[in-house]
Design a protein around this motif. Structure first.
Motif, PDB file in Angstrom:
ATOM      1  N   LEU A  33     -20.590 -68.195  25.285  1.00 41.79           N
ATOM      2  CA  LEU A  33     -20.741 -67.567  23.977  1.00 41.79           C
ATOM      3  C   LEU A  33     -21.482 -68.543  23.065  1.00 41.79           C
ATOM      4  O   LEU A  33     -21.082 -69.702  22.923  1.00 41.79           O
ATOM      5  CB  LEU A  33     -19.360 -67.228  23.406  1.00 41.79           C
ATOM      6  N   LEU A  34     -22.575 -68.088  22.460  1.00 43.00           N
ATOM      7  CA  LEU A  34     -23.346 -68.931  21.555  1.00 43.00           C
ATOM      8  C   LEU A  34     -23.092 -68.504  20.119  1.00 43.00           C
ATOM      9  O   LEU A  34     -23.245 -67.329  19.778  1.00 43.00           O
ATOM     10  CB  LEU A  34     -24.842 -68.824  21.889  1.00 43.00           C
ATOM     11  N   GLU A  35     -22.689 -69.473  19.310  1.00 36.60           N
ATOM     12  CA  GLU A  35     -22.345 -69.206  17.913  1.00 36.60           C
ATOM     13  C   GLU A  35     -23.239 -70.071  17.028  1.00 36.60           C
ATOM     14  O   GLU A  35     -23.345 -71.264  17.250  1.00 36.60           O
ATOM     15  CB  GLU A  35     -20.861 -69.518  17.705  1.00 36.60           C
ATOM     16  N   ARG A  36     -23.865 -69.462  16.018  1.00 43.13           N
ATOM     17  CA  ARG A  36     -24.788 -70.255  15.203  1.00 43.13           C
ATOM     18  C   ARG A  36     -24.082 -71.172  14.212  1.00 43.13           C
ATOM     19  O   ARG A  36     -24.629 -72.167  13.766  1.00 43.13           O
ATOM     20  CB  ARG A  36     -25.781 -69.328  14.492  1.00 43.13           C
ATOM     21  N   GLY A  37     -22.840 -70.861  13.855  1.00 41.01           N
ATOM     22  CA  GLY A  37     -22.104 -71.679  12.892  1.00 41.01           C
ATOM     23  C   GLY A  37     -21.456 -72.893  13.537  1.00 41.01           C
ATOM     24  O   GLY A  37     -21.471 -73.060  14.755  1.00 41.01           O
ATOM     25  N   ASP A  38     -20.855 -73.743  12.673  1.00 52.01           N
ATOM     26  CA  ASP A  38     -20.160 -74.946  13.132  1.00 52.01           C
ATOM     27  C   ASP A  38     -19.008 -74.624  14.077  1.00 52.01           C
ATOM     28  O   ASP A  38     -18.625 -75.431  14.907  1.00 52.01           O
ATOM     29  CB  ASP A  38     -19.534 -75.666  11.921  1.00 52.01           C
ATOM     30  N   ALA A  39     -18.442 -73.461  13.869  1.00 48.51           N
ATOM     31  CA  ALA A  39     -17.336 -72.986  14.700  1.00 48.51           C
ATOM     32  C   ALA A  39     -17.275 -71.487  14.512  1.00 48.51           C
ATOM     33  O   ALA A  39     -17.724 -70.984  13.481  1.00 48.51           O
ATOM     34  CB  ALA A  39     -16.028 -73.613  14.242  1.00 48.51           C
ATOM     35  N   PRO A  40     -16.724 -70.753  15.491  1.00 47.48           N
ATOM     36  CA  PRO A  40     -16.571 -69.322  15.261  1.00 47.48           C
ATOM     37  C   PRO A  40     -15.784 -69.085  13.966  1.00 47.48           C
ATOM     38  O   PRO A  40     -14.814 -69.782  13.695  1.00 47.48           O
ATOM     39  CB  PRO A  40     -15.785 -68.853  16.481  1.00 47.48           C
ATOM     40  N   GLY A  41     -16.245 -68.126  13.188  1.00 48.20           N
ATOM     41  CA  GLY A  41     -15.580 -67.812  11.918  1.00 48.20           C
ATOM     42  C   GLY A  41     -16.273 -68.429  10.717  1.00 48.20           C
ATOM     43  O   GLY A  41     -16.085 -67.980   9.588  1.00 48.20           O
ATOM     44  N   SER A  42     -17.091 -69.447  10.946  1.00 47.30           N
ATOM     45  CA  SER A  42     -17.669 -70.158   9.800  1.00 47.30           C
ATOM     46  C   SER A  42     -18.823 -69.404   9.138  1.00 47.30           C
ATOM     47  O   SER A  42     -19.290 -69.798   8.080  1.00 47.30           O
ATOM     48  CB  SER A  42     -18.131 -71.552  10.210  1.00 47.30           C
ATOM     49  N   LYS A  43     -19.289 -68.322   9.760  1.00 46.91           N
ATOM     50  CA  LYS A  43     -20.323 -67.497   9.122  1.00 46.91           C
ATOM     51  C   LYS A  43     -19.782 -66.109   8.812  1.00 46.91           C
ATOM     52  O   LYS A  43     -20.533 -65.204   8.459  1.00 46.91           O
ATOM     53  CB  LYS A  43     -21.542 -67.370  10.045  1.00 46.91           C
ATOM     54  N   ASN A  44     -18.484 -65.939   9.013  1.00 46.72           N
ATOM     55  CA  ASN A  44     -17.909 -64.600   8.875  1.00 46.72           C
ATOM     56  C   ASN A  44     -17.203 -64.412   7.548  1.00 46.72           C
ATOM     57  O   ASN A  44     -16.659 -65.349   6.993  1.00 46.72           O
ATOM     58  CB  ASN A  44     -16.928 -64.332  10.017  1.00 46.72           C
ATOM     59  N   VAL A  45     -17.228 -63.183   7.084  1.00 43.32           N
ATOM     60  CA  VAL A  45     -16.515 -62.843   5.854  1.00 43.32           C
ATOM     61  C   VAL A  45     -15.805 -61.510   6.094  1.00 43.32           C
ATOM     62  O   VAL A  45     -16.393 -60.589   6.636  1.00 43.32           O
ATOM     63  CB  VAL A  45     -17.491 -62.664   4.670  1.00 43.32           C
ATOM     64  N   THR A  46     -14.548 -61.455   5.703  1.00 42.49           N
ATOM     65  CA  THR A  46     -13.860 -60.167   5.719  1.00 42.49           C
ATOM     66  C   THR A  46     -13.282 -59.918   4.344  1.00 42.49           C
ATOM     67  O   THR A  46     -13.173 -60.837   3.542  1.00 42.49           O
ATOM     68  CB  THR A  46     -12.714 -60.147   6.740  1.00 42.49           C
ATOM     69  N   GLY A  47     -12.869 -58.689   4.071  1.00 42.93           N
ATOM     70  CA  GLY A  47     -12.246 -58.375   2.786  1.00 42.93           C
ATOM     71  C   GLY A  47     -10.956 -59.158   2.602  1.00 42.93           C
ATOM     72  O   GLY A  47     -10.802 -59.881   1.636  1.00 42.93           O
ATOM     73  N   GLY A  48     -10.203 -59.060   3.415  1.00 44.30           N
ATOM     74  CA  GLY A  48      -9.604 -58.821   4.509  1.00 44.30           C
ATOM     75  C   GLY A  48      -8.293 -58.468   4.993  1.00 44.30           C
ATOM     76  O   GLY A  48      -7.372 -59.187   4.861  1.00 44.30           O
TER      77      GLY A  48
END
Lengths: 431, 91
Positions: A33-48
């Motif tokens: 799995l290739l993730e562009r951010g420093d770690a999974p979740g670091s480019k994600n935003v939820t309401g949430g």
């Protein structure tokens, strides 16, 4: 073209990508799995908030140990007029007992935990790696290009979010249209855990969710939200990009957020809090008519990348769709790899399984919800009606008061008992 | 709180080169300035000196709204390279 091929490469470490990686690794496949951010979740935003019930069958072993924030026991809806508001609260004892229906969530924490689970199963998660392009071989997707490297794979799962560059490069979706997307802006405010519980009237670990609709979007399609996390509050607004572009006089999106925050109905909750983060993200609002083509030879599209998001009015969903579609994509990928057939014809199975699942079934049921929800009167006339109604009911002045029924009818006549109101009422059948 | 101060709360690591490129000949003929109003970071503005549209890519929240809102196709927008850009610590 690399000679060695991995079983599967996944683009993007959000919920769809991680769910797919988890299932592929669990099935013993080599997955990267290739993730562009420093770690999974670091480019994600939820309401949430995430509804876990639909996920129990998809991630049965781990969903209950996930690091959620608080389980939601109270729903609030605040209808805002320009200088007044009406608030509705719904709670039920059942929501305070396990299994809980929904939790508030912050993605940096949640996705990182999920990626650790993927690695425990033997999947590889590589951060800081942006995928630049797809690799093609005999007219089918055969891997990805990332930072000058070519990585061959029998199957690629594009889970690269709402802007999905991969789906576009594969010719699976059209360029993004303003009418199909909304902008979400979110602020995270830090507050003491105890303070949150006292302020919202919650027991330890319990959470509240508050939706806002009306004057905050100044007549535009959209609304606001507030969720209680462990020791932070997530506060934000959502506004249609198309509506924002056509608003007259023009208004900057960031000012909508400032004006919203200044309202006493919002200020009361965040008082004393410290702003920790200012985030933004786009959300697909087009429903089922906005989903991309879901597969081509050698590739599947999952989560936001495919347009799996649904605004059902008072509930807004995306994360469950992401996880479920990731799991379903992985299931199809495993079967395709075992058969040695990643042709477009075989991968059509992905759409079939999605149609049998809640993902496309819910999206089909709510096919027309956008037509109903983007009615501008929902954001102007109806909040004004409610507000005026309560104004006449609650106000006492020096002049003699008319009967309650008479007063209420006069207000209703002014705002909703008319041809437009009838049409709106009939349109609700589509929801 | 000013918008610049809000963005200053974020963890961001900036690349030397901008991941957002504008076609000035397109911007020159644009009257609506959708980018200015749509960007939640308020990063677009007309340069007083040159009269050209400018974007402060360093504060970018990576939402992509400008790319969607610029229907005239001036905005070429890519994700910043791996390890660069905003790092949401809450999300």
């Amino acid at each position: 073209m690399p000679e060695e091929k991995l079983d599967a490469v996944i683009v993007g470490g959000g919920l769809a990508g991680l769910a797919a990686a988890y299932r592929l690794a669990e099935a013993g496949k080599q997955v990267l799995l290739l993730e562009r951010g420093d770690a999974p979740g670091s480019k994600n935003v939820t309401g949430g908030r995430i509804y876990v019930e639909p996920l129990r069958t998809f991630l049965p072993s781990i969903i209950d140990e996930a690091p959620f924030e608080r389980h939601v026991v109270r729903e609030m809806i605040t209808v805002l007029d320009e200088e007044s508001s009406v608030q509705l609260e719904y709670a039920q004892d059942g929501w305070r007992k396990q299994p809980y229906m929904s939790y508030t969530v912050l993605r940096a924490r949640f996705d990182q935990w999920f990626s650790e689970k993927v690695m425990e199963k033997g999947g590889f998660v590589i951060p800081n790696r942006k995928v630049d392009d797809l690799l093609w071989e005999d007219g089918r997707v055969a891997g990805v290009k990332a930072g000058g490297e070519q990585i061959g794979a029998h199957i690629v799962i594009a889970a690269d979010g709402a802007l999905s560059f991969m789906a576009e490069k594969a010719g699976l979706r059209e360029p993004l249209k303003p009418a199909n997307y909304a902008l979400a802006i979110k602020e995270v405010h830090k507050l003491d855990e105890k303070c949150i519980e006292e302020r919202f009237g919650l027991d330890v670990g319990e959470g509240a969710a508050n939706l806002f609709v009306g004057a905050l979007t100044k007549g535009m399609f959209g609304g606001g939200f507030l969720y209680t996390n462990q020791d932070t509050l997530s506060l934000g607004i959502v506004v249609g990009i198309d509506a924002l572009m056509h608003k007259q006089p023009q208004i900057e999106a960031y000012r909508l957020m400032d004006d919203f925050k200044a309202r006493p109905e919002v200020a009361r909750w965040i008082r004393g809090g410290e702003l920790k983060e200012y985030a933004a993200h786009v959300i697909s609002e087009a429903g089922i008519s906005g989903i991309s083509k879901l597969y081509t030879a050698g590739m599947l599209v999952a989560g936001d990348a495919a347009g799996f998001a649904l605004n059902m009015g008072i509930t807004v969903r995306g994360m469950e769709f992401a996880i479920a579609s990731g799991v379903i994509a992985a299931g199809v990928a495993v079967d395709a790899l075992n058969k040695g057939d990643v042709s477009k014809e075989y991968l059509a199975e992905y759409e079939k399984r999605l149609r049998a699942s809640f993902v496309l079934r819910d999206m089909e049921t709510f096919r027309h919800s956008k037509e109903v929800l983007e009615n501008p009167r929902l954001f102007t006339v109806y909040p004004k009606f409610l507000s005026s109604l309560f104004n006449v009911l609650f106000s006492v002045s020096g002049t003699p008061k008319k009967g309650l029924y008479k007063s209420a009818r006069a207000v209703a006549k002014e705002y909703i008992l008319n041809w437009e109101g009838m049409k709106d009422f009939w349109s609700l059948r589509k929801l | 709180m000013k918008i610049e101060e809000k963005i200053a709360c974020n963890a961001i690591k900036n690349d030397k080169e901008s991941h957002i490129k504008l076609k000035q000949d397109v911007c020159k003929n644009c009257r609506e300035r959708f980018c200015v109003y749509a960007c939640p970071g308020h990063l677009y503005s007309l340069s007083e000196e040159t009269g050209e549209m400018a974007v402060e890519y360093a504060g970018c929240l990576e939402c992509g709204t400008c790319k969607i809102a610029c229907i005239y196709g001036s905005v070429s927008w890519e994700y910043p390279g791996g390890e660069y850009g905003v790092r949401y610590r809450y999300g």
